[in-house]
Write an enzyme that holds these catalytic residues in place. Structure first.
Site, PDB file in Angstrom:
ATOM      1  N   GLY A  43      -7.146  -2.797   0.158  1.00 30.45           N
ATOM      2  CA  GLY A  43      -7.595  -3.333   1.443  1.00 30.45           C
ATOM      3  C   GLY A  43      -8.576  -2.374   2.087  1.00 30.45           C
ATOM      4  O   GLY A  43      -8.685  -1.214   1.685  1.00 30.45           O
ATOM      5  N   GLN A  68     -13.016   1.544   8.972  1.00 33.21           N
ATOM      6  CA  GLN A  68     -12.907   2.657   8.005  1.00 33.21           C
ATOM      7  C   GLN A  68     -14.259   3.062   7.426  1.00 33.21           C
ATOM      8  O   GLN A  68     -14.378   4.120   6.816  1.00 33.21           O
ATOM      9  CB  GLN A  68     -11.924   2.293   6.879  1.00 33.21           C
ATOM     10  CG  GLN A  68     -10.484   2.161   7.372  1.00 33.21           C
ATOM     11  CD  GLN A  68      -9.535   1.785   6.273  1.00 33.21           C
ATOM     12  OE1 GLN A  68      -9.400   0.615   5.928  1.00 33.21           O
ATOM     13  NE2 GLN A  68      -8.887   2.777   5.671  1.00 33.21           N
ATOM     14  N   CYS A  71      -3.171   5.059   2.762  1.00 32.49           N
ATOM     15  CA  CYS A  71      -4.354   4.675   3.541  1.00 32.49           C
ATOM     16  C   CYS A  71      -5.546   5.476   3.030  1.00 32.49           C
ATOM     17  O   CYS A  71      -5.455   6.702   2.862  1.00 32.49           O
ATOM     18  CB  CYS A  71      -4.118   4.974   5.020  1.00 32.49           C
ATOM     19  SG  CYS A  71      -5.510   4.508   6.067  1.00 32.49           S
ATOM     20  N   LEU A  72      -6.646   4.766   2.782  1.00 36.30           N
ATOM     21  CA  LEU A  72      -7.832   5.447   2.261  1.00 36.30           C
ATOM     22  C   LEU A  72      -8.398   6.426   3.287  1.00 36.30           C
ATOM     23  O   LEU A  72      -9.149   7.331   2.920  1.00 36.30           O
ATOM     24  CB  LEU A  72      -8.896   4.413   1.869  1.00 36.30           C
ATOM     25  CG  LEU A  72      -8.471   3.453   0.731  1.00 36.30           C
ATOM     26  CD1 LEU A  72      -9.517   2.364   0.536  1.00 36.30           C
ATOM     27  CD2 LEU A  72      -8.241   4.220  -0.569  1.00 36.30           C
ATOM     28  N   HIS A  96      -1.382  -4.028   7.768  1.00 37.71           N
ATOM     29  CA  HIS A  96      -1.937  -2.661   7.801  1.00 37.71           C
ATOM     30  C   HIS A  96      -3.410  -2.701   8.231  1.00 37.71           C
ATOM     31  O   HIS A  96      -3.850  -1.907   9.068  1.00 37.71           O
ATOM     32  CB  HIS A  96      -1.781  -2.049   6.399  1.00 37.71           C
ATOM     33  CG  HIS A  96      -2.391  -0.705   6.183  1.00 37.71           C
ATOM     34  ND1 HIS A  96      -1.646   0.419   5.882  1.00 37.71           N
ATOM     35  CD2 HIS A  96      -3.688  -0.280   6.196  1.00 37.71           C
ATOM     36  CE1 HIS A  96      -2.458   1.462   5.739  1.00 37.71           C
ATOM     37  NE2 HIS A  96      -3.712   1.061   5.912  1.00 37.71           N
ATOM     38  N   GLU A  97      -4.156  -3.674   7.662  1.00 42.61           N
ATOM     39  CA  GLU A  97      -5.595  -3.752   7.970  1.00 42.61           C
ATOM     40  C   GLU A  97      -5.842  -4.233   9.410  1.00 42.61           C
ATOM     41  O   GLU A  97      -6.738  -3.732  10.090  1.00 42.61           O
ATOM     42  CB  GLU A  97      -6.316  -4.679   6.974  1.00 42.61           C
ATOM     43  CG  GLU A  97      -6.197  -4.285   5.508  1.00 42.61           C
ATOM     44  CD  GLU A  97      -6.540  -2.847   5.231  1.00 42.61           C
ATOM     45  OE1 GLU A  97      -7.338  -2.244   5.970  1.00 42.61           O
ATOM     46  OE2 GLU A  97      -5.977  -2.285   4.261  1.00 42.61           O
ATOM     47  N   HIS A 125      -5.533  -1.493  11.750  1.00 45.44           N
ATOM     48  CA  HIS A 125      -6.753  -0.670  11.820  1.00 45.44           C
ATOM     49  C   HIS A 125      -7.703  -1.215  12.899  1.00 45.44           C
ATOM     50  O   HIS A 125      -8.342  -0.447  13.620  1.00 45.44           O
ATOM     51  CB  HIS A 125      -7.506  -0.686  10.489  1.00 45.44           C
ATOM     52  CG  HIS A 125      -7.086   0.381   9.518  1.00 45.44           C
ATOM     53  ND1 HIS A 125      -7.124   1.726   9.809  1.00 45.44           N
ATOM     54  CD2 HIS A 125      -6.646   0.301   8.236  1.00 45.44           C
ATOM     55  CE1 HIS A 125      -6.722   2.426   8.762  1.00 45.44           C
ATOM     56  NE2 HIS A 125      -6.410   1.587   7.786  1.00 45.44           N
TER      57      HIS A 125
HETATM   58  O1  K1U Z   1      -6.503   0.292   4.592  1.00 45.88           O
HETATM   59  C1  K1U Z   1      -6.496   1.126   3.693  1.00 45.88           C
HETATM   60  O2  K1U Z   1      -6.601   2.309   3.962  1.00 45.88           O
HETATM   61  C2  K1U Z   1      -6.340   0.696   2.270  1.00 45.88           C
HETATM   62  C3  K1U Z   1      -4.909   0.855   1.774  1.00 45.88           C
HETATM   63  C4  K1U Z   1      -4.194  -0.466   1.980  1.00 45.88           C
HETATM   64  C5  K1U Z   1      -2.692  -0.476   1.877  1.00 45.88           C
HETATM   65  C6  K1U Z   1      -2.020   0.164   0.865  1.00 45.88           C
HETATM   66  C7  K1U Z   1      -0.638   0.099   0.789  1.00 45.88           C
HETATM   67  C8  K1U Z   1       0.057  -0.622   1.716  1.00 45.88           C
HETATM   68  C9  K1U Z   1      -0.614  -1.241   2.738  1.00 45.88           C
HETATM   69  C10 K1U Z   1      -2.001  -1.176   2.812  1.00 45.88           C
HETATM   70  C11 K1U Z   1      -4.968   1.235   0.300  1.00 45.88           C
HETATM   71  O3  K1U Z   1      -5.461   0.511  -0.492  1.00 45.88           O
HETATM   72  S1  K1U Z   1      -4.323   2.760  -0.163  1.00 45.88           S
HETATM   73  C12 K1U Z   1      -4.523   2.764  -1.936  1.00 45.88           C
HETATM   74  C13 K1U Z   1      -3.551   1.896  -2.641  1.00 45.88           C
HETATM   75  O4  K1U Z   1      -2.558   1.478  -2.091  1.00 45.88           O
HETATM   76  C14 K1U Z   1      -3.794   1.505  -4.066  1.00 45.88           C
HETATM   77  C15 K1U Z   1      -4.865   1.993  -4.764  1.00 45.88           C
HETATM   78  C16 K1U Z   1      -5.062   1.617  -6.087  1.00 45.88           C
HETATM   79  C17 K1U Z   1      -4.192   0.740  -6.693  1.00 45.88           C
HETATM   80  C18 K1U Z   1      -3.116   0.254  -6.004  1.00 45.88           C
HETATM   81  C19 K1U Z   1      -2.919   0.639  -4.682  1.00 45.88           C
HETATM   82 ZN    ZN Z   2      -5.509   2.192   6.021  1.00 46.34          ZN
END
Ligand code: K1U
Ligand code: ZN
Length: 173
Positions: free
Chosen positions: A46, A51, A94-95, A136-137, A140
């Site tokens: 996401g 972001q 979270c990225l 989660h998004e 944000h």
């Molecule tokens: O919003 C963001 O920072 C993105 C975030 C979204 C998210 C992850 C987990 C739970 C709720 C929301 C991410 O994508 S973090 C990276 C991640 O979860 C992932 C990366 C590669 C493969 C699978 C998962």
């Molecule tokens: Zn996030």
């Protein structure tokens, strides 16, 4: 393909509320495309426009499995219109807060109204990981991070770590 830089904690932009789009045009579609490119490259499941430093209400999500066909979803001006009473827990990341993961409890299912990339009004029932990710998004877009759902002690520890890293980064540059 245009990749955008993802801002990270303690950038204060992440704490600000994003504003609605008043129309959906070619520029908005180009932004969605850049956001998908940036999310897939990260990689993540996401991404919210804030972001990449843009305080506008757009999120992109793809929670499909690697081996399945991609399922990109773009939501413009998303609004949660219903949440289940049942809750579910998921270990979130979270990225914008790299390498930090913790369990967050949220409603298990939500119904979201939004505009798609053509500007059409849509409604989607979300459950499982899609529900977690969409919540989660949308957080944000309201300046809320997943660490805001943790105890004050845990949240402060994470913020302190990123403030220290930013200071050290400043000194070494
Ligand atoms: O919003 C963001 O920072 C993105 C975030 C979204 C998210 C992850 C987990 C739970 C709720 C929301 C991410 O994508 S973090 C990276 C991640 O979860 C992932 C990366 C590669 C493969 C699978 C998962
Ligand atoms: Zn996030």
């Amino acid at each position: 393909m245009a990749l955008r830089d993802i801002i990270i904690l303690p950038d204060n932009t992440l704490k600000r509320r994003s504003s609605d789009f008043t129309s959906v045009d070619a520029d908005v579609r180009d932004l969605a495309s850049d956001m998908f490119d940036t999310m897939y490259e990260a990689p993540g499941i996401g991404l919210a426009a804030v972001q990449i430093g843009l305080l506008k209400r757009m999120i992109v999500v793809d929670v499909s499995h690697k081996e399945d066909k991609p399922d990109p979803i773009c939501m413009i001006n998303p609004k949660i219109v219903w949440s289940s009473e049942e809750m579910s827990e998921y270990e979130e990341g979270c990225l914008s807060i790299p390498e930090i993961y913790d369990k967050v409890t949220r409603p298990a299912e939500v119904k979201v109204q939004y505009l798609d990339r053509e500007g059409a009004e849509c409604e989607r029932h979300c459950d499982g990981l899609l529900s977690t990710c969409v919540q989660h998004e949308i957080d944000h877009l309201n300046g809320v991070l997943f660490i805001d759902h943790l105890s004050r002690l845990k949240r402060d520890r994470v913020i302190k770590k990123f403030v220290k890293a930013a200071r050290q980064n400043e000194i070494s540059q």
